[in-house]
Design a protein around this motif. Structure first.
Motif, PDB file in Angstrom:
ATOM      1  N   ILE A   1       0.724  -1.151  -0.049  1.00  0.00           N
ATOM      2  CA  ILE A   1       0.047   0.042   0.103  1.00  0.00           C
ATOM      3  C   ILE A   1       0.819   1.143  -0.022  1.00  0.00           C
ATOM      4  CG2 ILE A   1      -0.483   0.375   2.392  1.00  0.00           C
ATOM      5  CD1 ILE A   1      -3.387   0.209   1.580  1.00  0.00           C
ATOM      6  N   ASP A   2       1.951   1.112   0.223  1.00  0.00           N
ATOM      7  CA  ASP A   2       2.882   2.388   0.469  1.00  0.00           C
ATOM      8  C   ASP A   2       3.818   2.714  -0.714  1.00  0.00           C
ATOM      9  OD1 ASP A   2       3.926   0.195   1.648  1.00  0.00           O
ATOM     10  OD2 ASP A   2       4.150   1.008   3.753  1.00  0.00           O
TER      11      ASP A   2
ATOM     12  N   PRO B   1       4.430   4.349  -3.902  1.00  0.00           N
ATOM     13  CA  PRO B   1       3.712   5.770  -4.432  1.00  0.00           C
ATOM     14  C   PRO B   1       2.892   5.606  -5.779  1.00  0.00           C
ATOM     15  CG  PRO B   1       6.032   5.838  -4.464  1.00  0.00           C
ATOM     16  CD  PRO B   1       5.693   4.909  -3.813  1.00  0.00           C
TER      17      PRO B   1
ATOM     18  N   GLY C   1      -0.463   3.998  -4.575  1.00  0.00           N
ATOM     19  CA  GLY C   1      -1.112   5.102  -4.173  1.00  0.00           C
ATOM     20  C   GLY C   1      -1.810   6.040  -5.154  1.00  0.00           C
TER      21      GLY C   1
ATOM     22  N   SER D   1      -8.230  -3.742  -0.890  1.00  0.00           N
ATOM     23  CA  SER D   1      -8.003  -5.090  -0.195  1.00  0.00           C
ATOM     24  C   SER D   1      -6.267  -5.405  -0.301  1.00  0.00           C
ATOM     25  CB  SER D   1      -8.542  -6.122  -0.270  1.00  0.00           C
ATOM     26  OG  SER D   1      -8.376  -7.382   0.321  1.00  0.00           O
ATOM     27  N   LEU D   2      -5.598  -5.507   0.650  1.00  0.00           N
ATOM     28  CA  LEU D   2      -4.081  -5.835   0.518  1.00  0.00           C
ATOM     29  C   LEU D   2      -4.015  -7.279   0.112  1.00  0.00           C
ATOM     30  CD1 LEU D   2      -2.704  -3.924   3.395  1.00  0.00           C
ATOM     31  CD2 LEU D   2      -2.770  -3.265   0.774  1.00  0.00           C
TER      32      LEU D   2
END
Lengths: 344, 344
Positions: free
Chosen positions: A81-82, A84, A87, A107-108
């Motif tokens: 999720i982190d 960029p 994102g 959802s991860l």
DNA sequence: TAGGGTTAGGAAATCGATTTCCTTTTCACT
DNA sequence: AGTGAAAAGGAAATCGATTTCCTAACCCTA
């Protein structure tokens, strides 16, 4: 008693609105859902709308979904999720979805927990109308989606023989970076990739060798490194390559800014000046590129557009049953900052 | 014809399983949902299970949710997705939720689009059983949740008079960082915060002044800066503060690693050595801290625990109707790396 | 004013699973 | 073998909205 109970404590249902407006449930439904299969007298419409407003009525998504066989929800599966790029994709996809009155759930896809929330409950349980898939490291997910014929679109990923994907052009962008460097006079180019068994790594390596060949150069195995674990490893990998190579590189392409940053640190630790003695360019931009002196040149891709188009294409497919296409966004930009020098 | 149709094209329902097993729908339901209100003969159980397996039956979440008035789904509202702290919280919360057989949906609270997906469709439409809220910049969300009496828990945020929040101790951690620096001999401390009107900024400023006072020092307005727009601005803010102050600081606390990094660049641009002439510490750790030479010292908080506990507390409240508490995790750690020096 | 066509609105079926309530079967014991 | 209790399973109501099908009211014209 149920009358009082309903008004006071619980959340109002359509029946309550209908009762308050003095009409039948069906009439209330027709007013609320807007889609008029039937004409409603303006005065009646207002009565229903007023009642709904006064009661604070909100339709129950679950009931609606059950009846309509549509949830007006999309899912997106992301590996991390982190990052960029993800994102940006998520943000723009969510925005596009909302504009078309859909929700987007993220959802991860945890590596140790491939049995993700989205997959288990939503996809199998018909909780979403379609899925954006941004990772193919677990091929089981795509298989299952296909088997259950759930609309899905690969985003920033593609799969041999798979219909429905939308990507940016890592290959061509990387090739052009190479050409760019060669035009500046560089002849010995190194390439430090992220995990080569993953999609992005493969595409970039492909572009790297393609770019070299276009310039009449041949890839040198010695100048190709792989970095799986981030910054500190990148520094080591660079030093190893630099020291070991007969003719050291004058420029390096790094898969992303973390690797570029690590490499620069590695280069500096052995006394190399950037960009004077070594040019560095990242094949993927991020805010980190600007947090350096000099700032790191990097390739910018239209990830915002990617997310937007992906959401829209998926929704189109859901609503019109249209076939999904394989789209390649050709746009990209090499942001020239200070980390690359000309040898001419 | 519907018989063929069902078997071939469509997804099997519970009725299909029941038919295939030669039992009633109710029996099939009792077997599938596990919760035996009634005893089922082992042989019957197996028949149903086999039929379900053969047909690839998966319960329809929408129908289940409608009947049970429970979705077994949680939502989490996050302000930004590429902040490493939120990333950790989301990951651990999702993991904890899945372990308890819940799903977690992530929804971005876009600033220009406060009308988020989660809020509109899920919360209003009863699509989730509870919500984790990690931003209070739009107080309307929390108000609405309370008004509709939807279980919600503030995560890494707290609100005057609000029951149900779980936080790490930004105030005490910051105060201890100050004490730590003072013990190393620093007397002139600067503080460069992120947006001061936001929660984290306020708490850190509170901790900063508290720490100073504990050491018998008084905060100097001149040494307190605010940085709203990231790295480049942080460099400018630092230079402005340093140049303007009568007695320049020997150490600086930065709200996060981006600001710390920018400050270091600013310091270097005016010829200051880090850590010899200026000590730098970040009040929040991230991978970026390790991408520097020297690496940046930073405070580490138990965000993983935060996410895990948050999910569990919310689920407890949903299942047992237990009251939600206000929890403060006191644990944190100052990771000493190379960016801080002792003046003794 | 009767007849035909519209317009407005209601009754009831439906989506797929759960659960209450009831009936039938099974079994142990006398 | 007969009785009562427990076990096993079925029929139907239910959750909240949508939609089909139908009826009643209305309007206009001949």
């Amino acid at each position: 008693m149920p009358e009082q109970f309903r008004k006071g404590v619980l959340v109002p249902r359509l029946d309550d609105v209908a009762a308050a407006a003095g009409v039948a449930r069906s009439t209330a439904s027709r007013v609320m859902s807007g889609e008029a299969t039937l004409t409603i007298r303006e005065e009646t419409r207002q009565r229903v709308l007023d009642a709904a407003a006064k009661l604070g009525y909100r339709p129950d998504t679950r009931a609606r979904a059950l009846r309509l066989k549509r949830t007006y929800a999309l899912g997106i599966v992301v590996p991390e999720i982190d990052n960029p790029a993800f994102g940006t994709i998520i943000r723009s996809a969510q925005k596009a979805a909302i504009e078309r009155r859909y929700s987007l759930f993220i959802s991860l896809a945890d590596k140790d927990q491939p049995d993700t929330a989205l997959y288990r409950r939503l996809v199998e349980g018909k909780g979403v109308d379609g899925v954006l898939v941004t990772t193919i490291s677990d091929p089981g997910l795509v298989d299952e989606l296909r088997r259950r014929s759930i609309k899905h679109l690969l985003v920033n990923r593609e799969l041999e023989g798979h219909q429905g994907s939308i990507i940016v052009d890592y290959v061509e962008a990387t090739a052009q970076v190479v050409e760019h460097l060669v035009m500046l006079g560089h002849r010995r180019l190194a390439f430090i990739s992220g995990p080569l068994h993953q999609y992005a790594g493969q595409k970039r390596l492909e572009g790297f060798t393609k770019g070299l060949r276009r310039c009449g150069l041949v890839p040198d195995e010695q100048l190709i490194g792989e970095c799986n674990y981030g910054w500190a490893e990148a520094a080591e990998v660079f030093k190893r390559i630099y020291v070991a190579s007969a003719a050291p590189p004058s420029a390096v392409c790094a898969a992303n800014t973390t690797i570029a940053s690590g490499m620069i640190a590695g280069a500096r630790s052995i006394g190399l000046e950037v960009p004077d003695e070594l040019s560095v360019i990242s094949l993927l931009d991020s805010p980190l590129a600007l947090m350096h002196v000099p700032a790191i040149s990097a390739v910018q891709f239209p990830f915002e557009e990617l997310g937007r188009l992906a959401a829209n294409e998926l929704i189109d497919a859901i609503e019109n049953g249209s076939e999904m296409e394989n789209v390649r966004l050709e746009r990209f930009r090499i942001a020239e900052r200070g980390s690359v020098s000309s040898l001419r």
